[in-house]
Structure formats: structure tokens, C-alpha cells
Design an enzyme around this catalytic site. Sequence first.
Site, PDB file in Angstrom:
ATOM      1  N   LYS A  41       0.850  -1.203   0.000  1.00 28.23           N
ATOM      2  CA  LYS A  41       0.000   0.000   0.000  1.00 28.23           C
ATOM      3  C   LYS A  41       0.883   1.250   0.000  1.00 28.23           C
ATOM      4  O   LYS A  41       2.087   1.163   0.267  1.00 28.23           O
ATOM      5  CB  LYS A  41      -0.901  -0.016   1.235  1.00 28.23           C
ATOM      6  CG  LYS A  41      -0.137   0.051   2.560  1.00 28.23           C
ATOM      7  CD  LYS A  41      -1.039  -0.266   3.738  1.00 28.23           C
ATOM      8  CE  LYS A  41      -0.277  -0.167   5.059  1.00 28.23           C
ATOM      9  NZ  LYS A  41      -1.061  -0.698   6.177  1.00 28.23           N
ATOM     10  N   ARG A 139     -10.956  -0.026  14.362  1.00 26.46           N
ATOM     11  CA  ARG A 139     -10.815   0.802  13.185  1.00 26.46           C
ATOM     12  C   ARG A 139     -11.787   0.205  12.182  1.00 26.46           C
ATOM     13  O   ARG A 139     -12.978   0.228  12.453  1.00 26.46           O
ATOM     14  CB  ARG A 139      -9.353   0.754  12.721  1.00 26.46           C
ATOM     15  CG  ARG A 139      -8.877   2.021  12.109  1.00 26.46           C
ATOM     16  CD  ARG A 139      -7.395   2.001  11.827  1.00 26.46           C
ATOM     17  NE  ARG A 139      -6.982   0.869  10.980  1.00 26.46           N
ATOM     18  CZ  ARG A 139      -5.725   0.673  10.555  1.00 26.46           C
ATOM     19  NH1 ARG A 139      -4.778   1.517  10.905  1.00 26.46           N
ATOM     20  NH2 ARG A 139      -5.420  -0.353   9.790  1.00 26.46           N
ATOM     21  N   HIS A 171      -6.685  -7.393  12.300  1.00 31.19           N
ATOM     22  CA  HIS A 171      -5.448  -6.597  12.334  1.00 31.19           C
ATOM     23  C   HIS A 171      -5.147  -6.257  13.789  1.00 31.19           C
ATOM     24  O   HIS A 171      -6.055  -5.939  14.562  1.00 31.19           O
ATOM     25  CB  HIS A 171      -5.664  -5.336  11.495  1.00 31.19           C
ATOM     26  CG  HIS A 171      -4.415  -4.583  11.154  1.00 31.19           C
ATOM     27  ND1 HIS A 171      -3.205  -5.198  10.867  1.00 31.19           N
ATOM     28  CD2 HIS A 171      -4.182  -3.246  11.024  1.00 31.19           C
ATOM     29  CE1 HIS A 171      -2.296  -4.267  10.586  1.00 31.19           C
ATOM     30  NE2 HIS A 171      -2.856  -3.077  10.674  1.00 31.19           N
ATOM     31  N   ARG A 227       0.811 -10.978   6.940  1.00 29.88           N
ATOM     32  CA  ARG A 227       0.775  -9.806   6.055  1.00 29.88           C
ATOM     33  C   ARG A 227       1.947  -8.896   6.425  1.00 29.88           C
ATOM     34  O   ARG A 227       1.888  -8.160   7.404  1.00 29.88           O
ATOM     35  CB  ARG A 227      -0.537  -9.031   6.221  1.00 29.88           C
ATOM     36  CG  ARG A 227      -1.792  -9.856   5.930  1.00 29.88           C
ATOM     37  CD  ARG A 227      -3.040  -8.980   5.972  1.00 29.88           C
ATOM     38  NE  ARG A 227      -3.157  -8.209   7.190  1.00 29.88           N
ATOM     39  CZ  ARG A 227      -3.760  -8.624   8.303  1.00 29.88           C
ATOM     40  NH1 ARG A 227      -4.316  -9.818   8.355  1.00 29.88           N
ATOM     41  NH2 ARG A 227      -3.805  -7.841   9.359  1.00 29.88           N
ATOM     42  N   TYR A 268      17.061  30.783   6.908  1.00 28.66           N
ATOM     43  CA  TYR A 268      16.004  31.599   7.522  1.00 28.66           C
ATOM     44  C   TYR A 268      16.129  31.664   9.042  1.00 28.66           C
ATOM     45  O   TYR A 268      16.326  30.638   9.695  1.00 28.66           O
ATOM     46  CB  TYR A 268      14.631  31.035   7.179  1.00 28.66           C
ATOM     47  CG  TYR A 268      14.266  31.147   5.719  1.00 28.66           C
ATOM     48  CD1 TYR A 268      14.340  32.371   5.039  1.00 28.66           C
ATOM     49  CD2 TYR A 268      13.833  30.027   5.015  1.00 28.66           C
ATOM     50  CE1 TYR A 268      13.997  32.452   3.695  1.00 28.66           C
ATOM     51  CE2 TYR A 268      13.482  30.112   3.676  1.00 28.66           C
ATOM     52  CZ  TYR A 268      13.574  31.326   3.024  1.00 28.66           C
ATOM     53  OH  TYR A 268      13.228  31.409   1.705  1.00 28.66           O
ATOM     54  N   CYS A 315      14.705  24.589   4.424  1.00 27.99           N
ATOM     55  CA  CYS A 315      13.798  25.451   3.660  1.00 27.99           C
ATOM     56  C   CYS A 315      12.889  24.580   2.796  1.00 27.99           C
ATOM     57  O   CYS A 315      12.959  23.362   2.844  1.00 27.99           O
ATOM     58  CB  CYS A 315      14.600  26.396   2.770  1.00 27.99           C
ATOM     59  SG  CYS A 315      15.915  27.251   3.652  1.00 27.99           S
ATOM     60  N   ASP A 317      12.990  24.156  -0.414  1.00 25.92           N
ATOM     61  CA  ASP A 317      13.692  23.488  -1.516  1.00 25.92           C
ATOM     62  C   ASP A 317      15.110  23.074  -1.200  1.00 25.92           C
ATOM     63  O   ASP A 317      15.753  22.425  -2.006  1.00 25.92           O
ATOM     64  CB  ASP A 317      13.801  24.439  -2.719  1.00 25.92           C
ATOM     65  CG  ASP A 317      12.557  25.242  -2.927  1.00 25.92           C
ATOM     66  OD1 ASP A 317      11.501  24.620  -3.067  1.00 25.92           O
ATOM     67  OD2 ASP A 317      12.639  26.492  -2.923  1.00 25.92           O
TER      68      ASP A 317
HETATM   69  C1  LIG Z   1      -0.407  -1.856   6.712  1.00 23.04           C
HETATM   70  C2  LIG Z   1      -1.046  -3.126   7.063  1.00 23.04           C
HETATM   71  C3  LIG Z   1      -0.268  -4.286   7.237  1.00 23.04           C
HETATM   72  C4  LIG Z   1       1.235  -4.275   7.259  1.00 23.04           C
HETATM   73  O1  LIG Z   1       1.700  -3.756   8.485  1.00 23.04           O
HETATM   74  P1  LIG Z   1       3.266  -3.702   8.808  1.00 23.04           P
HETATM   75  O2  LIG Z   1       3.324  -3.262  10.209  1.00 23.04           O
HETATM   76  O3  LIG Z   1       3.835  -2.699   7.866  1.00 23.04           O
HETATM   77  O4  LIG Z   1       3.785  -5.064   8.558  1.00 23.04           O
HETATM   78  C5  LIG Z   1      -0.943  -5.480   7.454  1.00 23.04           C
HETATM   79  N1  LIG Z   1      -2.285  -5.526   7.496  1.00 23.04           N
HETATM   80  C6  LIG Z   1      -3.060  -4.426   7.355  1.00 23.04           C
HETATM   81  C7  LIG Z   1      -4.530  -4.559   7.425  1.00 23.04           C
HETATM   82  C8  LIG Z   1      -2.462  -3.187   7.145  1.00 23.04           C
HETATM   83  O5  LIG Z   1      -3.225  -2.097   7.017  1.00 23.04           O
END
Ligand SMILES: *Cc1c(COP(=O)(O)O)cnc(C)c1O
Length: 389
Positions: A41, A139, A171, A227, A268, A315, A317
Site C-alpha cells: 500500500k 478501526r 489486524h 501480512r 532563515y 527550507c 527546496d
Molecule cells: C499496513 C497493514 C499491514 C502491514 O503492516 P506492517 O506493520 O507494515 O507489517 C498489514 N495488514 C493491514 C490490514 C495493514 O493495514
Amino acid sequence: MESVPIGQANAEMVIDLDAIDRNVRTLCRVAGDAAVMAVVKADGYNHGATRIAATAVAAGAREIGVATLSEALELRDSGIEAPIMFWLSGPGDDFAAAIARDCEIAVTSERHLDAVCAAARSAGRPATISIKVDTGLNRNGFCPRDYRALLTRIRCVKDAGLIRVRGIFSHLACADDPNCSITETQRSRFLNALETASAHGITPEVTHIANSAAALTRPDLHFQMVRAGIALYGLSPVATAAQLVPAMTLQARVVLVKDIAAGEGVSYGHMWTALHDTTIALLPIGYADGLPRALSGKFSVLIGHKRYPSVGRICMDQVVVDVGQHSGVREGDVAVLFGNGRHGESRAQDWAETLDTIHYEIVTGPRGRVRRRFIGGASTTTAGQAQNA
Ligand SMILES: *Cc1c(COP(=O)(O)O)cnc(C)c1O
């Protein structure tokens, strides 16, 4: 962007695909019997989603995970053929496109399920879905309260041929803290959710809950798949024995070198004043390119084999470093802002500590005029990958 000669990019992220390959192999080893889903992602955590996905699949990752439908479709368009799941849908999402392009939809509410079923009906083909259950992150995902009603409906639309239930997943909220009891709570709620699903006649092909942190530290949470996001890129959210190699180097060309006299203020606000005669080097990267302004005066760069402190305000840039007199630093030299640390440069982790944030935010920071360039990964430069992805 691979074809951009190095001299043309004033500031660049160099992405080492050999590091990605190695990290994926390490994760596959750690995952054991569980498959690895490569999470790409946010444009592969800013490393370039298509090339990362292709490299990860070649190295043994079995599936690809992204947040949004458009991220999933972009990967399909770029020739990624592995299973792709996305888990953050919005009300306007074109689920028919997801079904047509074989992207797996993580379903997170009954309204969402209705929209997916409507799309499946009009597409004349079943949607492949995974059920996202909320076990405590609070979430997205199904709350335990709505779960039974949902399972009854899912059973019904599954029997009607509108969906195929590929997986059930959740998650974790606190996997990066090995002592956090929430993880145990989430584990037991997840096991309950799987049992309840089974009692409703829903037996998914895969179940998964582990992110990188859990993949690296909690074999009891591996289920059939992990994941992995951040660990692919060589960064770990937890202490681990796994040898991960950070894949991103952020570097910039020195565009100007000049002497200044003692007592002169720099940049600056003159937040830094030269104590003695010195030489400064100017780097063409600033906060509009993702170099956090809050790092002003708090980081150093590697030029040649030596570290030099940044001085004065960052800054929009540009930023200035104090190289001192007779350093030999010349215009055109490369200054490494962060990398894998092997040559003495800072790492994303160092910046994260300075800024009181996490390395995820550091590597997703570079943008604007910063170009991306890939190195390594000769084995994955086959057709079907966008040259500039
Ligand atoms: C981003 C995400 C992951 C990966 O998490 P990491 O901590 O980067 O390994 C896995 N599952 C879901 C649903 C996520 O949003």
C-alpha cells in the site's frame, strides 16, 4: 525512472531490489508453513508498488495486499498476476471493476457486503471476499456485535453464488509491543470469530492476523498467512534476530559549495551562526520534498566517508550542511541523508527517534522533486512491469 542518469536527479530515493528480495526470503523462512502476503500500500511504502510487488512475488511472497481498490487495479494493470486483496473501501468504489479484475475485497460492514453483492449480480460472477473482523483495533472490520447477523447473510449470499469467501482476517493494535496484553485478547477474539464462522458453515481458505511485528515475534499468530509490510522494506517495528536490510537510500547532489566567515548566520531566521570561518554545502532538498522541517539542525549527511552536520533551517527546496574548511567536498558530490547504515550514514530509524515518530513515516516521506531509482533485482526485470512504476 530507472533510465534517469544519476547526474540528472538532484535528489533521489534509491531502492535496492536485492534488499527487498532478501527480506522477502527472510520473511518466508520466518513464516514457515504460513504464506507471506507482501503489503505494498501507499506505493509500496513509497518504494514503488509495482516493482516491489513483482520482486516480492519472485522471491516467494504468495499474495499482495494494498489498502485501496485503485491501488489494487494499478497493480493488475502493471501485470501483477498474484492474488491481490484490498481492505479499505469507500462508498463510491467500483466493486464491479474489482470483480472483473480478480481483486479480493475485504468486506467490513453489511452495507459494504450489499454493495459487493449488487456488483456481483450485475457482473454475473461471484466476488471473492475476505471477512475483516475487528478484534480490538476498533478501526475498520466487523464488530463482534454485528458478526452473527453478518455471517447468516454471508452464508446466504455465498449459497446464492454471489460471493466466494476466501479468508477471514483481523489486524493487531499493539503487536510492536511484545508485553501488551491486548494482543492476547485479540488472539482469543479472533479464534472465537473463526469458530463462530465455522458454526455458520463458513470455512475460509485462509485466516490471518499477523503484521510484520507479529510475523517476526509471534509464530502462534501466523495462521495460514502473515501480512508483511514494513519488514519487506528492511525495517522492523520490534527487536528481532531476523537480518533485514533497509532498501531505501535518500540522497542529494551537492549543488553549491562556498566559504562563509565567522559570525555569519545561515538560512532563515539565522538559527545557526558560524563560530569560525567555514565552508558550507547546499543540498537541493527541502520540506516540500519530504525532508521534515522539524529536523532542522538535527541531522547529518554522509559525503564520501564523512558525516557533516546540517545547519540552519530546512527550507522548502534546500538545506545547508557545514563541511568545514578543506573538506574536499565538491559540487556534484553525493550526500546521503539516510540509508541502510552500512557506510556510516544515518538510518530512517535514527530520524524517527529524533522526530519522535516511526520509521514508517520517514520512508513514506520523500516526495515532490525526489526521483525514485531502482538498483539490483536483475532477476525481476522481466516484461509486464512498468518502467517507471
Ligand atoms: C499496513 C497493514 C499491514 C502491514 O503492516 P506492517 O506493520 O507494515 O507489517 C498489514 N495488514 C493491514 C490490514 C495493514 O493495514
